[in-house]
Design an enzyme around this catalytic site. Structure first.
Site, PDB file in Angstrom:
ATOM      1  N   GLU A   1      -5.236   2.336  -3.488  1.00 32.09           N
ATOM      2  CA  GLU A   1      -3.791   2.344  -3.613  1.00 32.09           C
ATOM      3  C   GLU A   1      -3.199   1.069  -3.059  1.00 32.09           C
ATOM      4  OE1 GLU A   1      -5.659   3.937  -1.585  1.00 32.09           O
ATOM      5  OE2 GLU A   1      -4.733   4.252   0.393  1.00 32.09           O
TER       6      GLU A   1
ATOM      7  N   ASN B   1      -3.061  12.592  -3.381  1.00 32.66           N
ATOM      8  CA  ASN B   1      -4.266  12.845  -4.217  1.00 32.66           C
ATOM      9  C   ASN B   1      -4.828  14.223  -3.921  1.00 32.66           C
ATOM     10  OD1 ASN B   1      -5.080  11.180  -6.212  1.00 32.66           O
ATOM     11  ND2 ASN B   1      -6.588  10.024  -5.036  1.00 32.66           N
TER      12      ASN B   1
ATOM     13  N   ASP C   1       0.862  -1.201   0.000  1.00 38.15           N
ATOM     14  CA  ASP C   1       0.000   0.000   0.000  1.00 38.15           C
ATOM     15  C   ASP C   1       0.889   1.238   0.000  1.00 38.15           C
ATOM     16  OD1 ASP C   1      -3.160   0.625   0.736  1.00 38.15           O
ATOM     17  OD2 ASP C   1      -1.742   2.183   1.476  1.00 38.15           O
TER      18      ASP C   1
ATOM     19  N   ASP D   1      -2.988   9.102  -9.996  1.00 38.91           N
ATOM     20  CA  ASP D   1      -2.912   8.019 -10.994  1.00 38.91           C
ATOM     21  C   ASP D   1      -1.461   7.753 -11.386  1.00 38.91           C
ATOM     22  OD1 ASP D   1      -5.621   7.861 -10.896  1.00 38.91           O
ATOM     23  OD2 ASP D   1      -5.980   8.821 -12.871  1.00 38.91           O
TER      24      ASP D   1
ATOM     25  N   HIS E   1      -5.957  14.193  -8.796  1.00 41.12           N
ATOM     26  CA  HIS E   1      -6.122  12.765  -9.167  1.00 41.12           C
ATOM     27  C   HIS E   1      -5.155  12.305 -10.221  1.00 41.12           C
ATOM     28  CE1 HIS E   1      -9.520  11.818  -6.665  1.00 41.12           C
ATOM     29  NE2 HIS E   1     -10.085  13.000  -6.987  1.00 41.12           N
TER      30      HIS E   1
END
Lengths: 409, 373
Positions: A331, A295, A287, A304, A300
């Site tokens: 994530e 974010n 993670d 990404d 975003h």
């Protein structure tokens, strides 16, 4: 296909012609007979009239001179004539002379001639009665009509025969074509149709049929070949599309890792294999640390980008075709490691953690320092799948608890 | 084809016994031995030959007239000693020109008897006797019209006498002639016509041709009686035809000689009997004797007396008498048997009777004269 047996057109044509010709012959014969009947009847009447008038003067002399032999001779001669059936002479003195067939009287009426006295005018010395020969009449009629019809019949038969022969020869190729078409199979569909009709000056319907068939064959041949090409192209396209669909259905579009759905399908297989062969199996939960903050801070798109970079780091460290990486959600990623013990898995997780930490990441021209936390668990034989996953997840949680950027397990 | 011939040779003297000077005659007879006329004719000629010491040969042609040519060829082919001195030939069916040519070439002297040359066609072929055909001596025929005339005249006389007139006051006559072509037949009719013409009240209703047949005459007369109910007189060119007509009259219920009258020609036994009975009204005949007269003429010729000098070449002989009932009796008595041996034919020969200047051919002299024996 009809089961009616095939019959030659030529024979049918000949039969038709024969039928029509017979009907025509009957019609014509009937009309002719009527006409002839009139004509022959008139001829007979004229003949009797002429014969009677030529014989009357001679008979007149013979009767007057009382020459019974001469009278009989003349009557016999009269009766022997074609058109005459019976003659009868009644003289002034009541003598009756007859010749010919007395039955003729039953069928026809007598024509009467006065026999005059050759020495004195206006005096009658006898009566001559002439009866037509009805049988000769009908015989003549029948002969005339018969000869006509016979000639017509012979002509018709000859024509039918000639038509039959000519058509047999002309239509022979049609039968050949029919045989050829009948034996045509998908494999032989393009075998060329050849009809040998010898050297000819002009083309006819059969040639047109043969040519048409050849054109049809060429067309079908081309069409089949075209279809093969199309099928191959479509198959290719379809296979590509299928691969894409399959990829799409099992892959996470953002990171290119397998998705959770594929994980749920395949993990059971891995567990089963590990159980059956008693091989080690481990998973690593990974993670990205503080991803929510990235974010929120960078948007975003930056998130990404981070996820893509993180998944690339994961994929770079695992064995191709053996290990597989799954985006488990958000994530969070799972690396499945067949044939891997807990220690080996922990070592791998450590190598990934180091790689992530050490690889600089630039988002919107700004360097980002990314770390990740890992929970590792080896599958214990007989363990429920959910328990095993849950264990790994707990280790990850523990790593987060202990300050992130670390491996627990 | 050579027709069947009945060859009858009558030798009056056996050939071996005959004197060297004896003459011979061959008579080619056109009829049958069974025919009264020709049979009688042959018997009379034979009797004359016998009386005159002439070798007589008789050949019947049985009515095969053209066979005459075969016979004359046979005669011409004979050796000299077997040949006759004279040939007597009857011109039937026009055989004379060809027969005369053959006979003349063979040097056979020929006399035509009964029928001479007939018509212009035959005349053109043969000419006159002793000219083209040197050995054709001449001909002798009966004067046939005399027979027709005499019988018709007697018949009409009888009708007049019996009052056999029709409603028109005429004597209606029916004639049954022989045929249309034979000269003797034609001449008999001519004589009949002459008699009818002479008799003012007689009328010939019709003349038919019975071919000398009794049967045909029977039928024809039956028609005629119906056709001409007033006719009561029937003239016939022969006795046989007269009998035919009488038969049909009787068949109608008539009685010949009583209610109808008949005449005939020829001296048959039946005819003379009918005459004596009155059924036949008039009869003429006796011309059969001409053959005998011819033998006499040839006998004289052979002995240097030629008939041509006194009588001519082609003779028409007045033979026919009209027979009375008495004549009929005489005839039957003298000649009824068919033999003429009672007649002294030497009487009629000029060679044997130098005072005789002309021949008398009449049969009358054989009826009237005293019987020779």
């Amino acid at each position: 296909m009809s089961e009616t047996p095939a019959h030659s057109i030529a024979a049918r044509l000949a039969r038709r012609i024969l039928l029509y010709a017979t009907a025509c012959a009957l019609l014509i014969g009937g009309v002719q007979t009527l006409h002839l009947w009139q004509e022959v009847k008139q001829r007979f009447a004229r003949s009797i009239e002429a014969v009677g008038l030529t014989h009357v003067p001679l008979l007149s002399v013979a009767v007057w001179d009382i020459e019974p032999d001469a009278i009989r001779r003349q009557l016999n001669q009269l009766a022997s004539q074609h058109a005459i059936g019976h003659v009868r002479l009644v003289t002034d003195v009541g003598r009756v002379f007859e010749a010919g067939d007395p039955d003729a009287l039953d069928y026809a009426e007598a024509r009467r001639f006065d026999v005059p006295n050759p020495t004195r005018q206006g005096e009658r010395i006898g009566t001559l009665e002439i009866v037509a020969d009805t049988r000769a009449f009908y015989r003549e009629l029948a002969t005339t009509v018969g000869v006509g019809l016979l000639g017509y019949g012979v002509l018709t038969l000859l024509m039918c025969g000639m038509i039959l022969v000519a058509l047999r020869r002309e239509l022979g190729p049609l039968r050949h074509i029919a045989e050829f078409v009948k034996t045509l199979s998908p494999e032989r569909l393009t075998t060329p149709l050849t009809v040998d009709r010898g050297p000819r000056h002009q083309r006819d319907e059969i040639d047109l049929v043969v040519e048409g068939f050849q054109i049809l064959q060429r067309g079908i041949d081309g069409h089949i070949r075209d279809l093969d090409h199309q099928v191959a192209a479509r198959t290719r396209d379809l296979e590509g599309a299928l691969a894409s669909i399959r990829a799409l259905s099992t892959t996470d579009t953002l990171t290119g890792c397998f998705n959770r759905r594929l994980f749920d399908e395949r993990i059971a297989d891995e567990v089963e294999r590990a159980d059956r062969y008693a091989r080690p199996l481990a998973i690593v939960f990974a993670d990205a640390d503080h991803f929510k903050r990235i974010n929120d801070t960078w948007g975003h798109n930056a998130g990404d980008e981070v996820l893509r970079a993180f998944s690339a780091s994961l994929k770079a460290q695992v064995r191709d075709h053996i290990d597989w990486v799954v985006r488990y959600g958000g994530e969070e990623f799972v690396v499945v490691l067949p044939e891997t013990t807990l220690d080996q898995a922990r070592a791998l997780a450590e190598r990934i953690r180091v790689a992530v930490e050490s690889e600089p990441l630039t988002i919107n021209d700004k360097p980002i320092h990314l770390t990740a936390s890992f929970g590792v668990a080896q599958y214990s034989p007989g363990e429920a799948l959910a328990d095993w996953i849950d264990r790994a997840d707990k280790w990850l949680y523990l790593a987060k608890e202990q300050g992130r950027n670390r491996v627990c397990g | 084809m050579r027709p069947t011939l009945r060859l009858m040779i009558v030798s009056l003297l056996a050939a071996v016994l005959s004197p060297a000077w004896a003459m011979s005659v061959t008579f080619i007879n056109p009829g049958r031995a069974s025919e009264t006329f020709w049979n009688t004719s042959a018997h009379a000629a034979e009797a004359a030959a016998r009386a005159l010491g002439v070798d007589f040969e008789l050949i019947y042609l049985e009515r095969q007239h053209l066979a005459a040519l075969d016979v004359v060829r046979e005669l011409a082919a004979r050796s000299a000693e077997r040949r006759p001195d004279y040939v007597m030939l009857v011109n039937e069916a026009g055989v004379a020109p060809e027969a005369l040519r053959i006979l003349d070439e063979a040097g056979l002297r020929t006399l035509l008897v009964y029928n001479g040359i007939q018509g212009a066609q035959e005349r053109a072929l043969v000419g006159t006797p002793r000219d083209t055909h040197r050995h054709w001596l001449g001909s002798i025929e009966p004067r046939a019209e005399e027979a027709g005339y005499l019988t018709a005249k007697a018949l009409i006389d009888k009708g007049r006498e019996a009052g056999a007139f029709g409603p028109d006051g005429k004597l209606h006559l029916l004639a049954i002639a022989g045929d249309r072509s034979t000269p003797s037949s034609i001449r008999r009719s001519e004589g009949m016509h002459k008699a009818v013409d002479e008799a003012g009240e007689a009328v010939l209703d019709q003349e038919v041709f019975g071919a000398f047949s009794r049967e045909k005459a029977t039928e024809q007369s039956a028609w005629l009686f119906q056709r001409f109910p007033h006719a009561r007189l029937v003239w016939a060119a022969s006795d046989q035809m007269a009998f035919g007509a009488m038969a049909s009259w009787e068949a109608r219920g008539g009685r010949p000689g009583r209610d109808a009258w008949f005449s005939g020609i020829n001296t048959s036994g039946e005819a003379t009997k009918a005459l004596r009975e009155g059924r036949l009204t008039a009869l003429s005949g006796g011309h059969f004797i001409l053959g005998a007269w011819a033998v006499v003429m040839l006998y004289d010729h052979h002995h240097g007396i030629d008939f041509a000098d006194s009588e001519g070449l082609e003779l028409s002989a007045s033979v026919f008498p009209l027979f009375s009932v008495r004549d009929a009796d005489t005839f039957e008595r003298r000649y009824g048997s068919g033999h003429f041996g009672t007649i002294d034919f030497r009487r009629f020969s000029k060679a044997l009777n130098p005072e005789l200047k002309r021949y008398d051919f009449s049969f009358r002299q054989l009826l009237d004269g005293a019987e020779a024996r």
